[in-house]
Structure formats: C-alpha cells, structure tokens
Design an enzyme around this catalytic site. Structure first.
Site, PDB file in Angstrom:
ATOM      1  N   GLU A   1      -4.882   3.720   6.274  1.00  0.00           N
ATOM      2  CA  GLU A   1      -4.555   3.488   4.865  1.00  0.00           C
ATOM      3  C   GLU A   1      -5.151   4.582   3.989  1.00  0.00           C
ATOM      4  O   GLU A   1      -4.587   4.991   2.981  1.00  0.00           O
ATOM      5  CB  GLU A   1      -5.089   2.113   4.439  1.00  0.00           C
ATOM      6  CG  GLU A   1      -4.593   1.644   3.095  1.00  0.00           C
ATOM      7  CD  GLU A   1      -5.698   1.128   2.212  1.00  0.00           C
ATOM      8  OE1 GLU A   1      -6.480   1.962   1.706  1.00  0.00           O
ATOM      9  OE2 GLU A   1      -5.779  -0.095   2.029  1.00  0.00           O
TER      10      GLU A   1
ATOM     11  N   ARG B   1       0.834  -1.220   0.000  1.00  0.00           N
ATOM     12  CA  ARG B   1       0.000   0.000   0.000  1.00  0.00           C
ATOM     13  C   ARG B   1       0.869   1.272   0.000  1.00  0.00           C
ATOM     14  O   ARG B   1       0.510   2.274   0.616  1.00  0.00           O
ATOM     15  CB  ARG B   1      -0.938   0.031   1.217  1.00  0.00           C
ATOM     16  CG  ARG B   1      -1.958  -1.103   1.250  1.00  0.00           C
ATOM     17  CD  ARG B   1      -2.935  -1.029   0.087  1.00  0.00           C
ATOM     18  NE  ARG B   1      -4.048  -1.932   0.274  1.00  0.00           N
ATOM     19  CZ  ARG B   1      -4.088  -3.194  -0.133  1.00  0.00           C
ATOM     20  NH1 ARG B   1      -3.054  -3.713  -0.791  1.00  0.00           N
ATOM     21  NH2 ARG B   1      -5.160  -3.932   0.079  1.00  0.00           N
TER      22      ARG B   1
ATOM     23  N   SER C   1     -10.706  -0.668   3.122  1.00  0.00           N
ATOM     24  CA  SER C   1      -9.956  -0.814   4.387  1.00  0.00           C
ATOM     25  C   SER C   1      -9.509   0.553   4.865  1.00  0.00           C
ATOM     26  O   SER C   1      -8.838   1.279   4.135  1.00  0.00           O
ATOM     27  CB  SER C   1      -8.706  -1.669   4.187  1.00  0.00           C
ATOM     28  OG  SER C   1      -9.044  -2.953   3.754  1.00  0.00           O
TER      29      SER C   1
HETATM   30  P1  FAD Z   1      -8.660   8.806  -5.025  1.00  0.00           P
HETATM   31  O1  FAD Z   1      -9.354   8.415  -3.783  1.00  0.00           O
HETATM   32  O2  FAD Z   1      -9.327   9.800  -5.910  1.00  0.00           O
HETATM   33  O3  FAD Z   1      -7.204   9.335  -4.668  1.00  0.00           O
HETATM   34  C1  FAD Z   1      -6.382   8.605  -3.790  1.00  0.00           C
HETATM   35  C2  FAD Z   1      -5.027   9.343  -3.684  1.00  0.00           C
HETATM   36  O4  FAD Z   1      -4.350   9.273  -4.935  1.00  0.00           O
HETATM   37  C3  FAD Z   1      -5.182  10.835  -3.378  1.00  0.00           C
HETATM   38  O5  FAD Z   1      -4.069  11.230  -2.602  1.00  0.00           O
HETATM   39  C4  FAD Z   1      -5.119  11.484  -4.746  1.00  0.00           C
HETATM   40  O6  FAD Z   1      -4.668  12.818  -4.714  1.00  0.00           O
HETATM   41  C5  FAD Z   1      -4.128  10.586  -5.459  1.00  0.00           C
HETATM   42  N1  FAD Z   1      -4.361  10.508  -6.909  1.00  0.00           N
HETATM   43  C6  FAD Z   1      -5.433   9.967  -7.524  1.00  0.00           C
HETATM   44  N2  FAD Z   1      -5.268  10.014  -8.865  1.00  0.00           N
HETATM   45  C7  FAD Z   1      -4.077  10.598  -9.083  1.00  0.00           C
HETATM   46  C8  FAD Z   1      -3.344  10.922 -10.262  1.00  0.00           C
HETATM   47  N3  FAD Z   1      -3.807  10.676 -11.486  1.00  0.00           N
HETATM   48  N4  FAD Z   1      -2.140  11.522 -10.120  1.00  0.00           N
HETATM   49  C9  FAD Z   1      -1.645  11.813  -8.904  1.00  0.00           C
HETATM   50  N5  FAD Z   1      -2.288  11.515  -7.752  1.00  0.00           N
HETATM   51  C10 FAD Z   1      -3.480  10.911  -7.845  1.00  0.00           C
HETATM   52  N6  FAD Z   1      -7.642  -0.670  -2.440  1.00  0.00           N
HETATM   53  C11 FAD Z   1      -6.813  -1.754  -2.565  1.00  0.00           C
HETATM   54  O7  FAD Z   1      -5.600  -1.593  -2.731  1.00  0.00           O
HETATM   55  N7  FAD Z   1      -7.321  -3.018  -2.546  1.00  0.00           N
HETATM   56  C12 FAD Z   1      -8.630  -3.280  -2.376  1.00  0.00           C
HETATM   57  O8  FAD Z   1      -9.034  -4.438  -2.356  1.00  0.00           O
HETATM   58  C13 FAD Z   1      -9.514  -2.171  -2.239  1.00  0.00           C
HETATM   59  N8  FAD Z   1     -10.851  -2.375  -2.047  1.00  0.00           N
HETATM   60  C14 FAD Z   1     -11.677  -1.315  -1.896  1.00  0.00           C
HETATM   61  C15 FAD Z   1     -13.043  -1.558  -1.703  1.00  0.00           C
HETATM   62  C16 FAD Z   1     -13.933  -0.504  -1.543  1.00  0.00           C
HETATM   63  C17 FAD Z   1     -15.398  -0.791  -1.356  1.00  0.00           C
HETATM   64  C18 FAD Z   1     -13.449   0.832  -1.582  1.00  0.00           C
HETATM   65  C19 FAD Z   1     -14.404   1.980  -1.456  1.00  0.00           C
HETATM   66  C20 FAD Z   1     -12.093   1.085  -1.766  1.00  0.00           C
HETATM   67  C21 FAD Z   1     -11.187   0.017  -1.908  1.00  0.00           C
HETATM   68  N9  FAD Z   1      -9.810   0.215  -2.096  1.00  0.00           N
HETATM   69  C22 FAD Z   1      -8.966  -0.857  -2.266  1.00  0.00           C
HETATM   70  C23 FAD Z   1      -9.236   1.577  -2.039  1.00  0.00           C
HETATM   71  C24 FAD Z   1      -9.308   2.364  -3.379  1.00  0.00           C
HETATM   72  O9  FAD Z   1     -10.328   1.879  -4.203  1.00  0.00           O
HETATM   73  C25 FAD Z   1      -7.996   2.324  -4.146  1.00  0.00           C
HETATM   74  O10 FAD Z   1      -6.957   2.861  -3.351  1.00  0.00           O
HETATM   75  C26 FAD Z   1      -8.062   3.102  -5.449  1.00  0.00           C
HETATM   76  O11 FAD Z   1      -6.893   2.894  -6.201  1.00  0.00           O
HETATM   77  C27 FAD Z   1      -8.261   4.607  -5.250  1.00  0.00           C
HETATM   78  O12 FAD Z   1      -8.510   5.167  -6.519  1.00  0.00           O
HETATM   79  P2  FAD Z   1      -9.231   6.559  -6.693  1.00  0.00           P
HETATM   80  O13 FAD Z   1      -9.150   6.921  -8.141  1.00  0.00           O
HETATM   81  O14 FAD Z   1     -10.583   6.525  -6.109  1.00  0.00           O
HETATM   82  O15 FAD Z   1      -8.271   7.500  -5.856  1.00  0.00           O
HETATM   83  N1  EPU Z   2     -10.921 -10.745   9.881  1.00  0.00           N
HETATM   84  C1  EPU Z   2     -11.612 -10.827  11.072  1.00  0.00           C
HETATM   85  N2  EPU Z   2     -12.606  -9.917  11.297  1.00  0.00           N
HETATM   86  C2  EPU Z   2     -12.925  -8.957  10.399  1.00  0.00           C
HETATM   87  C3  EPU Z   2     -12.212  -8.858   9.194  1.00  0.00           C
HETATM   88  C4  EPU Z   2     -11.190  -9.769   8.948  1.00  0.00           C
HETATM   89  O1  EPU Z   2     -11.335 -11.683  11.904  1.00  0.00           O
HETATM   90  O2  EPU Z   2     -13.855  -8.198  10.679  1.00  0.00           O
HETATM   91  C5  EPU Z   2      -9.886 -11.754   9.580  1.00  0.00           C
HETATM   92  C6  EPU Z   2     -10.372 -12.736   8.509  1.00  0.00           C
HETATM   93  O3  EPU Z   2     -11.111 -13.778   9.061  1.00  0.00           O
HETATM   94  C7  EPU Z   2      -9.063 -13.220   7.901  1.00  0.00           C
HETATM   95  C8  EPU Z   2      -8.168 -11.985   8.014  1.00  0.00           C
HETATM   96  O4  EPU Z   2      -8.744 -11.137   9.010  1.00  0.00           O
HETATM   97  O5  EPU Z   2      -8.518 -14.239   8.701  1.00  0.00           O
HETATM   98  C9  EPU Z   2      -8.027 -11.240   6.684  1.00  0.00           C
HETATM   99  O6  EPU Z   2      -9.298 -10.807   6.238  1.00  0.00           O
HETATM  100  P1  EPU Z   2      -9.641 -10.543   4.686  1.00  0.00           P
HETATM  101  O7  EPU Z   2      -9.211 -11.705   3.861  1.00  0.00           O
HETATM  102  O8  EPU Z   2     -11.053 -10.092   4.615  1.00  0.00           O
HETATM  103  O9  EPU Z   2      -8.683  -9.382   4.242  1.00  0.00           O
HETATM  104  P2  EPU Z   2      -8.174  -8.091   4.984  1.00  0.00           P
HETATM  105  O10 EPU Z   2      -6.790  -8.352   5.469  1.00  0.00           O
HETATM  106  O11 EPU Z   2      -9.151  -7.642   5.985  1.00  0.00           O
HETATM  107  C10 EPU Z   2      -7.020  -7.143   2.859  1.00  0.00           C
HETATM  108  C11 EPU Z   2      -6.937  -5.823   2.161  1.00  0.00           C
HETATM  109  C12 EPU Z   2      -8.144  -5.591   1.280  1.00  0.00           C
HETATM  110  C13 EPU Z   2      -8.193  -6.700   0.243  1.00  0.00           C
HETATM  111  C14 EPU Z   2      -8.275  -8.043   0.971  1.00  0.00           C
HETATM  112  C15 EPU Z   2      -8.203  -9.201  -0.005  1.00  0.00           C
HETATM  113  C16 EPU Z   2      -5.573  -4.359   3.514  1.00  0.00           C
HETATM  114  C17 EPU Z   2      -5.528  -3.189   4.422  1.00  0.00           C
HETATM  115  N3  EPU Z   2      -6.779  -4.758   3.118  1.00  0.00           N
HETATM  116  O12 EPU Z   2      -8.116  -7.062   3.759  1.00  0.00           O
HETATM  117  O13 EPU Z   2      -7.978  -4.339   0.618  1.00  0.00           O
HETATM  118  O14 EPU Z   2      -9.294  -6.541  -0.615  1.00  0.00           O
HETATM  119  O15 EPU Z   2      -7.174  -8.175   1.892  1.00  0.00           O
HETATM  120  O16 EPU Z   2      -6.896  -9.310  -0.498  1.00  0.00           O
HETATM  121  O17 EPU Z   2      -4.520  -4.887   3.151  1.00  0.00           O
HETATM  122  C18 EPU Z   2      -8.442  -2.009   0.731  1.00  0.00           C
HETATM  123  O18 EPU Z   2      -7.218  -1.830   0.685  1.00  0.00           O
HETATM  124  O19 EPU Z   2      -9.260  -1.063   0.757  1.00  0.00           O
HETATM  125  C19 EPU Z   2      -8.964  -3.373   0.747  1.00  0.00           C
HETATM  126  C20 EPU Z   2     -10.260  -3.656   0.819  1.00  0.00           C
END
Ligand code: FAD
Ligand code: EPU
Length: 341
Positions: free
Chosen positions: A337, A166, A240
């Site tokens: 994060e 991240r 997250s």
């Molecule tokens: P923004 O929120 O618009 O911006 C994020 C940051 O990047 C800000 O600092 C912004 O200034 C900068 N930025 C954006 N675009 C540019 C650009 N073109 N040039 C320079 N700076 C820029 N993330 C994960 O890694 N894994 C996941 O599984 C994951 N699951 C998610 C699930 C949900 C339901 C939600 C709501 C979010 C999740 N995220 C996850 C977080 C998020 O979706 C990602 O970090 C995504 O890449 C953010 O993109 P954005 O365009 O919305 O960025």
């Molecule tokens: N867990 C709990 N309770 C909870 C949530 C999770 O006990 O409420 C336990 C689960 O049972 C499992 C472990 O924590 O043993 C990991 O959970 P999960 O697989 O759901 O993933 P996570 O670690 O909670 C991370 C990323 C997610 C990504 C998933 C899948 C981070 C900060 N988050 O979540 O990214 O989608 O793994 O790879 O690394 C994001 O960055 O926004 C995001 C959603």
C-alpha cells in the site's frame, strides 16, 4: 521558505524515519511558487517528488534525485452551504488530523471516523484514505490540482478522481502529472454516525457514552487507534504496509474451510471477498518478527516498523519476505500500500 536547498536530509520528513538525501528541496507555501517552478522548463523537468507529511512513502535509495517539492500550503475556508451541508475547502498542506480536529470543533460532521490519520489534506484523495467504515470519497466534493506540464489549475469531481479502495486516478493513470493544491469536502450539518465498524460501539460503551456526538465517535476511534497502531514519533512506520486483498469467493470459501477463524468481508469486486492481510501475516508466525533494524509490529502485523537505523532497502526486503510467506501458506499475493520510492 521558498528557497531551493541542496543535499537536504529527508529523514525529518518521512514517518518511517528513513535517511534519504534530497538532491534539491523546495518547500512552498504559495501557489505562485510552484507555478514559477512549472514555468521554468529546466526546473520543471527535475521535479521528482511531491512531499506531504511523508506518512505513506518508503525511500529505498540513499538519495532522492532531482527536485523534491515539500507542500506547506495552508488555509481553511467555508466556501458554500446547502440545506444539509457545508462545503469546506482546505489547502493541501494543512495537516489532515488538524483539519479533522478543526471540523469537529466547528460541529461539521463526516470525517470524525478519520481522526488521527497522519499526513496532509492533499494526500487524502491520493489513496482515498479510509478508516472505520468511512472513506474520503464519502465526503469529497472537488479538488484543484496544478497540471505540472501546462501550469494550469484543473478541477476534479468525485467521478474524475476514480476512487477505489486505497486508489485514485492520481495513483494510476495521472501518476506524477498533478500537484493537488486544495480539496473541498462536503460536511454534514447533522451527523449520521458510523459506529458499526470494528470495535467502535464497544469502545463507546467502555467510555460510558450514552448520547452520540461527533467528538465522542472521534475519541473512540482515537482510543482504538492508539491501542494498536505505533506512534511514528516513537517508532518509524507508514501505517498499513499492505492492502487487504480481494480474492475470488471460491478461494475464500476454500480457505474458510481450512481456517474457520479467518476474517472475511464483502468486496467491491464481483464474486470476490476481502480478507484481512494482518491476520494472514500473523498466521505465518510473523507478527512481532524482528530483523536487525526493522520488523513486523507486535500489535498490528500489517504495519512494518523501523527500530531506528533501518534503511529503506532493509524494510523493502522484509516486505518481500512477508509477501513470500503469505503467498506460500495461502496462495494470496499481497500488494504494497505504501508508495515505494
Ligand atoms: P505522503 O506520504 O507525503 O505522500 C503520499 C503520496 O502522495 C506520494 O506519492 C506523494 O507524492 C503524493 N502526494 C502527497 N501530497 C500530494 C499533493 N499535494 N499532490 C500530489 N501528490 C501528492 N491511511 C489510510 O488510508 N487509513 C489509515 O487509517 C491510515 N493510518 C495510518 C496510521 C499511521 C500510524 C501512519 C504512519 C499512516 C497511516 N495511513 C493511513 C497512511 C497515510 O497517513 C495516508 O496515506 C496519508 O494520506 C498520507 O499523507 P501524506 O501527506 O503523509 O502523504
Ligand atoms: N488482524 C489480525 N492480526 C493482526 C492485525 C489484524 O488477526 O495483526 C485481524 C483483526 O483481528 C481483524 C482484522 O484483521 O479481524 C482487521 O484488523 P483491523 O480492524 O485492525 O484493520 P486492518 O484491516 O488491519 C484497516 C486499514 C487501516 C485502518 C483500519 C481501520 C488497510 C490496508 N488498512 O486495517 O488503515 O485504519 O482498517 O479501518 O485497509 C492504513 O491504511 O495505513 C491503515 C492503518
């Protein structure tokens, strides 16, 4: 498009659904447009935010001072090919999930595990997005970014981006200096599937899949995500809210003796283990905890949610409460994060 607006609500542009008024807002769909902004001394100095899909930010103030630039650059192009790969360049304002879907329909492999992550292509390298065993760094070829102060376009290789969990150079050393304008990914002609993470194989079995395909893996990931992550269209959130922390191995071993069910993973840091922040928060009794307008999601404790009328300051205060509770119980300091504005 390309018209500078004043006093614009950014509520529709952030998935937390938080009210915040931009002093100035400019949506751009051409590189020329932001180059003109950067060429104008007064305008350039007012740039305060580059906005993609707004899915990884939390506005904590009622106003966003200065100039917010909203990225609407579009376009996807195959720019090269070698024996095993296609090189696919996407403009930074393309929706990430639309891009993943497009690649899957073309049969280009490597990002299927990253299905359904909200936001834009341009933010994918910002925090080296990752899910289900794959991170952007695994498929990243290069990116182009506009240097705000010199108005020059610079290229960044994987090494230049200094990717970590991240993390990237754009979140640290070069924070606020560049606007990412395109990203080129190296996608495989022949898929090597990543199905060992979490519940993917179990989900594939449930779906009755005997022969793997990019589509099937993407569908399994989508099913798992939909079963536990709130849809921002229904409940404001930014995924997250905290990172999964790396802690010294000795501390992890100690905690495992006290809490034998505590999930632990290998860490990229030396003599360290990664622990699941969601589990730590749940153990503090905070899963499903609700304050007036915001709370900790009842299915995934790592996600903070806005029940409708929360301010960013309320969500931030809740995040501090979570940090304090985890620190008190486990001696572990969680790191946010989400980008706090
Ligand atoms: P923004 O929120 O618009 O911006 C994020 C940051 O990047 C800000 O600092 C912004 O200034 C900068 N930025 C954006 N675009 C540019 C650009 N073109 N040039 C320079 N700076 C820029 N993330 C994960 O890694 N894994 C996941 O599984 C994951 N699951 C998610 C699930 C949900 C339901 C939600 C709501 C979010 C999740 N995220 C996850 C977080 C998020 O979706 C990602 O970090 C995504 O890449 C953010 O993109 P954005 O365009 O919305 O960025
Ligand atoms: N867990 C709990 N309770 C909870 C949530 C999770 O006990 O409420 C336990 C689960 O049972 C499992 C472990 O924590 O043993 C990991 O959970 P999960 O697989 O759901 O993933 P996570 O670690 O909670 C991370 C990323 C997610 C990504 C998933 C899948 C981070 C900060 N988050 O979540 O990214 O989608 O793994 O790879 O690394 C994001 O960055 O926004 C995001 C959603």
């Amino acid at each position: 498009m390309n018209q500078l607006l004043t006093n614009q609500s950014l509520k529709p542009y952030n998935t937390f659904n938080i009210e915040c008024v931009a002093e100035e807002l400019l949506s751009f769909n051409q590189l020329d447009c932001i180059q003109n902004v950067c060429a104008d001394n007064a305008l350039r100095k007012r740039i305060s935010l580059i906005l993609g899909g707004g899915s990884n930010i939390l506005f904590t103030k009622p106003n966003q001072q200065g100039l917010t630039l909203r990225n609407c650059l579009k376009g996807i192009e195959k720019v090269g090919e070698d024996v095993d790969h296609y090189y696919i360049k996407a403009a930074s304002g393309e929706g990430w999930n639309d891009f993943v879907h497009y690649c899957i329909t073309q049969g280009w492999a490597g990002i299927e595990n990253l299905s359904l992550i909200p936001g834009c292509v341009g933010a994918s390298p910002m925090q080296n997005i990752g899910a289900y065993g794959v991170e952007i760094k695994d498929v990243f070829h290069e990116l182009e970014a506009l240097h705000i102060h010199t108005n020059e376009v610079h290229r960044f290789t994987v090494k230049d981006c200094e990717f970590g969990y991240r993390e990237s150079v754009f979140k640290r050393r070069l924070k606020g200096e560049y606007i990412i304008i395109s990203v080129t990914y190296r996608l495989a002609k022949k898929a090597s599937f990543h199905t060992s993470y979490g519940a993917i194989q179990q989900e594939l079995d449930k779906m009755g899949i005997s022969e793997l395909s990019i589509r099937a893996v993407a569908d399994a990931v989508i099913n798992i995500r939909q079963s536990k992550l709130p849809n921002p269209k229904e409940l404001g959130n930014a995924g997250s809210f905290f990172k999964n922390p790396s802690i010294p191995s000795a501390q992890a071993d100690d905690l495992l003796r006290q809490f034998p069910t505590m999930p632990q993973y290998p860490s990229t840091e030396n003599n360290a283990k990664k622990v699941a922040a969601g589990w730590l928060i749940e153990q503090c009794g905070l899963k499903g905890h609700r304050e007036e307008n915001c709370g900790v999601h009842h299915m995934q404790a790592l996600v903070l949610v806005n029940y409708g009328n929360a301010t960013g300051a309320e969500v931030f205060a809740l995040s501090q409460k979570v940090i304090d509770a985890v620190h008190q119980k486990f001696g572990i300091l969680l790191e946010r994060e989400v980008n706090i504005l």
